[in-house]
Write a protein that holds these residues in place. Sequence first.
Motif, PDB file in Angstrom:
ATOM      1  N   GLN A   1       0.816  -1.218   0.000  1.00 18.13           N
ATOM      2  CA  GLN A   1       0.000   0.000   0.000  1.00 18.13           C
ATOM      3  C   GLN A   1       0.851   1.270   0.000  1.00 18.13           C
ATOM      4  OE1 GLN A   1      -2.037  -1.226   3.655  1.00 18.13           O
ATOM      5  NE2 GLN A   1      -3.958  -1.403   2.505  1.00 18.13           N
ATOM      6  N   LEU A   2       2.156   1.109  -0.026  1.00 21.04           N
ATOM      7  CA  LEU A   2       3.070   2.247   0.057  1.00 21.04           C
ATOM      8  C   LEU A   2       3.800   2.476  -1.261  1.00 21.04           C
ATOM      9  CD1 LEU A   2       4.795   1.436   3.489  1.00 21.04           C
ATOM     10  CD2 LEU A   2       2.795   2.892   3.103  1.00 21.04           C
ATOM     11  N   SER A   3       4.172   3.728  -1.500  1.00 20.77           N
ATOM     12  CA  SER A   3       5.032   4.026  -2.643  1.00 20.77           C
ATOM     13  C   SER A   3       6.448   3.527  -2.355  1.00 20.77           C
ATOM     14  CB  SER A   3       5.067   5.537  -2.886  1.00 20.77           C
ATOM     15  OG  SER A   3       5.784   6.188  -1.842  1.00 20.77           O
ATOM     16  N   GLY A   4       7.268   3.514  -3.392  1.00 13.42           N
ATOM     17  CA  GLY A   4       8.652   3.094  -3.204  1.00 13.42           C
ATOM     18  C   GLY A   4       9.385   3.978  -2.208  1.00 13.42           C
ATOM     19  N   GLY A   5       9.167   5.278  -2.287  1.00 15.18           N
ATOM     20  CA  GLY A   5       9.821   6.183  -1.354  1.00 15.18           C
ATOM     21  C   GLY A   5       9.381   5.956   0.078  1.00 15.18           C
ATOM     22  N   GLN A   6       8.091   5.675   0.249  1.00 18.66           N
ATOM     23  CA  GLN A   6       7.593   5.386   1.592  1.00 18.66           C
ATOM     24  C   GLN A   6       8.174   4.078   2.122  1.00 18.66           C
ATOM     25  OE1 GLN A   6       3.424   5.561   0.609  1.00 18.66           O
ATOM     26  NE2 GLN A   6       3.199   7.658   1.390  1.00 18.66           N
ATOM     27  N   GLN A   7       8.246   3.070   1.250  1.00 19.50           N
ATOM     28  CA  GLN A   7       8.836   1.805   1.685  1.00 19.50           C
ATOM     29  C   GLN A   7      10.295   1.978   2.097  1.00 19.50           C
ATOM     30  OE1 GLN A   7       7.864  -1.918  -0.472  1.00 19.50           O
ATOM     31  NE2 GLN A   7       6.650  -0.625  -1.831  1.00 19.50           N
ATOM     32  N   GLN A   8      11.032   2.791   1.358  1.00 14.62           N
ATOM     33  CA  GLN A   8      12.440   2.989   1.707  1.00 14.62           C
ATOM     34  C   GLN A   8      12.571   3.750   3.020  1.00 14.62           C
ATOM     35  OE1 GLN A   8      15.055   1.487   1.492  1.00 14.62           O
ATOM     36  NE2 GLN A   8      16.100   2.099  -0.417  1.00 14.62           N
ATOM     37  N   ARG A   9      11.668   4.669   3.287  1.00 14.93           N
ATOM     38  CA  ARG A   9      11.700   5.376   4.569  1.00 14.93           C
ATOM     39  C   ARG A   9      11.368   4.425   5.723  1.00 14.93           C
ATOM     40  NH1 ARG A   9       8.008  10.391   4.186  1.00 14.93           N
ATOM     41  NH2 ARG A   9       7.173   9.504   2.255  1.00 14.93           N
TER      42      ARG A   9
ATOM     43  N   ALA B   1      25.659  16.631   2.046  1.00 14.07           N
ATOM     44  CA  ALA B   1      25.713  15.877   3.301  1.00 14.07           C
ATOM     45  C   ALA B   1      27.091  15.341   3.652  1.00 14.07           C
ATOM     46  CB  ALA B   1      24.720  14.710   3.249  1.00 14.07           C
ATOM     47  N   ALA B   2      27.912  15.065   2.649  1.00 13.82           N
ATOM     48  CA  ALA B   2      29.174  14.360   2.917  1.00 13.82           C
ATOM     49  C   ALA B   2      30.192  15.252   3.619  1.00 13.82           C
ATOM     50  CB  ALA B   2      29.767  13.823   1.618  1.00 13.82           C
ATOM     51  N   ASP B   3      30.898  14.668   4.566  1.00 12.05           N
ATOM     52  CA  ASP B   3      32.110  15.291   5.084  1.00 12.05           C
ATOM     53  C   ASP B   3      33.284  14.985   4.157  1.00 12.05           C
ATOM     54  OD1 ASP B   3      31.151  16.327   7.732  1.00 12.05           O
ATOM     55  OD2 ASP B   3      30.679  14.214   7.998  1.00 12.05           O
ATOM     56  N   ARG B   4      33.197  13.822   3.502  1.00 17.74           N
ATOM     57  CA  ARG B   4      34.274  13.387   2.616  1.00 17.74           C
ATOM     58  C   ARG B   4      33.677  12.576   1.473  1.00 17.74           C
ATOM     59  NH1 ARG B   4      38.369   9.129   4.234  1.00 17.74           N
ATOM     60  NH2 ARG B   4      37.079   9.178   6.107  1.00 17.74           N
TER      61      ARG B   4
ATOM     62  N   GLU C   1      12.305  12.605  -1.012  1.00 17.56           N
ATOM     63  CA  GLU C   1      11.784  12.319   0.333  1.00 17.56           C
ATOM     64  C   GLU C   1      12.718  11.396   1.107  1.00 17.56           C
ATOM     65  OE1 GLU C   1       8.438   8.888  -0.383  1.00 17.56           O
ATOM     66  OE2 GLU C   1       8.079  10.834  -1.332  1.00 17.56           O
ATOM     67  N   VAL C   2      13.401  10.501   0.405  1.00 17.63           N
ATOM     68  CA  VAL C   2      14.360   9.611   1.068  1.00 17.63           C
ATOM     69  C   VAL C   2      15.636  10.377   1.406  1.00 17.63           C
ATOM     70  CG1 VAL C   2      15.785   7.544   0.796  1.00 17.63           C
ATOM     71  CG2 VAL C   2      13.414   7.555  -0.012  1.00 17.63           C
ATOM     72  N   LEU C   3      16.118  11.199   0.488  1.00 16.66           N
ATOM     73  CA  LEU C   3      17.338  11.963   0.740  1.00 16.66           C
ATOM     74  C   LEU C   3      17.150  12.927   1.909  1.00 16.66           C
ATOM     75  CD1 LEU C   3      18.623  12.777  -2.857  1.00 16.66           C
ATOM     76  CD2 LEU C   3      19.326  10.930  -1.327  1.00 16.66           C
ATOM     77  N   LYS C   4      15.940  13.466   2.079  1.00 19.64           N
ATOM     78  CA  LYS C   4      15.689  14.369   3.203  1.00 19.64           C
ATOM     79  C   LYS C   4      15.898  13.640   4.533  1.00 19.64           C
ATOM     80  CE  LYS C   4      12.336  17.403   5.434  1.00 19.64           C
ATOM     81  NZ  LYS C   4      12.649  16.835   6.761  1.00 19.64           N
ATOM     82  N   VAL C   5      15.388  12.403   4.628  1.00 22.85           N
ATOM     83  CA  VAL C   5      15.582  11.624   5.850  1.00 22.85           C
ATOM     84  C   VAL C   5      17.074  11.386   6.091  1.00 22.85           C
ATOM     85  CG1 VAL C   5      15.186   9.377   6.938  1.00 22.85           C
ATOM     86  CG2 VAL C   5      13.325  10.526   5.718  1.00 22.85           C
ATOM     87  N   MET C   6      17.805  11.088   5.037  1.00 20.66           N
ATOM     88  CA  MET C   6      19.241  10.836   5.181  1.00 20.66           C
ATOM     89  C   MET C   6      19.990  12.113   5.587  1.00 20.66           C
ATOM     90  SD  MET C   6      19.704   8.292   1.910  1.00 20.66           S
ATOM     91  CE  MET C   6      21.487   8.175   2.073  1.00 20.66           C
ATOM     92  N   LEU C   7      19.577  13.250   5.033  1.00 13.91           N
ATOM     93  CA  LEU C   7      20.194  14.519   5.423  1.00 13.91           C
ATOM     94  C   LEU C   7      19.941  14.812   6.892  1.00 13.91           C
ATOM     95  CD1 LEU C   7      19.330  16.682   2.280  1.00 13.91           C
ATOM     96  CD2 LEU C   7      21.631  16.175   3.107  1.00 13.91           C
ATOM     97  N   ASP C   8      18.741  14.507   7.354  1.00 13.20           N
ATOM     98  CA  ASP C   8      18.425  14.712   8.771  1.00 13.20           C
ATOM     99  C   ASP C   8      19.298  13.821   9.656  1.00 13.20           C
ATOM    100  OD1 ASP C   8      16.519  16.583   8.108  1.00 13.20           O
ATOM    101  OD2 ASP C   8      14.807  15.226   8.326  1.00 13.20           O
TER     102      ASP C   8
ATOM    103  N   VAL D   1      27.821   5.904   2.452  1.00 15.92           N
ATOM    104  CA  VAL D   1      26.739   5.928   1.471  1.00 15.92           C
ATOM    105  C   VAL D   1      27.297   5.703   0.076  1.00 15.92           C
ATOM    106  CG1 VAL D   1      24.794   7.258   0.555  1.00 15.92           C
ATOM    107  CG2 VAL D   1      25.535   7.615   2.932  1.00 15.92           C
ATOM    108  N   VAL D   2      26.871   4.631  -0.573  1.00 14.83           N
ATOM    109  CA  VAL D   2      27.127   4.452  -2.003  1.00 14.83           C
ATOM    110  C   VAL D   2      25.972   5.118  -2.735  1.00 14.83           C
ATOM    111  CG1 VAL D   2      27.307   2.802  -3.900  1.00 14.83           C
ATOM    112  CG2 VAL D   2      28.383   2.291  -1.695  1.00 14.83           C
ATOM    113  N   THR D   3      26.278   6.098  -3.571  1.00 16.18           N
ATOM    114  CA  THR D   3      25.203   6.851  -4.197  1.00 16.18           C
ATOM    115  C   THR D   3      25.625   7.403  -5.548  1.00 16.18           C
ATOM    116  OG1 THR D   3      23.640   8.690  -3.873  1.00 16.18           O
ATOM    117  CG2 THR D   3      25.889   9.015  -3.069  1.00 16.18           C
ATOM    118  N   HIS D   4      24.620   7.654  -6.385  1.00 17.46           N
ATOM    119  CA  HIS D   4      24.811   8.401  -7.626  1.00 17.46           C
ATOM    120  C   HIS D   4      24.181   9.781  -7.523  1.00 17.46           C
ATOM    121  CE1 HIS D   4      26.614   5.093  -9.808  1.00 17.46           C
ATOM    122  NE2 HIS D   4      25.620   4.301  -9.481  1.00 17.46           N
TER     123      HIS D   4
END
Length: 261
Positions: free
Chosen positions: A154-162, A220-223, A192-199, A209-212
């Motif tokens: 019942q959730l979107s992909g972004g909601q599931q990842q959160r 967000a990164a220190d390095r 919406e997922v990146l916002k949670v990670m930034l917080d 974090v492995v990311t594109h």
Amino acid sequence: MTAANPRPLVSIRGVEKSFGAVRVLQGIDLDVQRGEVVCLLGASGAGKSTLLRAVNHLESIDAGEIWVDGELIGYEPHGSVYRELTPAQAARQRIPIGMVFQRFNLFAHLNVVENIIEAPCGVLGEDRGTARARAVELLERVGLTDKQKAYPAQLSGGQQQRVAIARALAMRPKLMLFDEPTSALDPELVGEVLKVMLDLAADGMTMIVVTHEMSFARQAADRVIFMHDGRVIEQGPPEQFFTNPSHDRTKQFLRSIRHAD
């Protein structure tokens, strides 16, 4: 890094890994300090996800050592050789290391709260009432207070990842690993997922974090660490990395990203 505990939270020394004849990791040396956010960048096949999975021994290594908070990960010394931990021993080591994958891996037959409390109750032996109260707090943190009784379908992909992030946080990890957590999402759900990670980063969570998502790495990164052919070939603070890279392969990678954008 604090004066009280100057030891890096993560220490990687001489890590090697091959799949058949392909050398995926070639002598990786890397420290991650407490409270640091490190983003791993590089083209597909650079070894980023393999390195990340080795940190909690979801992937074995052929040589080298990985230490998390002073504990050798995945192996124990026996005389002059290392013996790999049993699956049960490795699972216990993973308890304080949260991980969020590309795919959400939620239990389809459990609702959101039940997904979150499954591990705290089953692994840590927490009281269900206590775990449920913590789950509600975490859902508020990731902006899903109204989805407590919803099921994954019942959730979107972004909601599931959160929810997956909340589930990892329920184990009170000292380290969070993210393996391309937005790559399976529709573009409009990435934010919406990146916002949670930034917080989480702002709250001082140690993260690899492995990311594109270049914007996330910048913000967000220190390095930022750039990998190519199983090696770390460049690293530095985001401003330096993105505006004045020194390695030709890094420059080529960043040009290709800008062209794609």
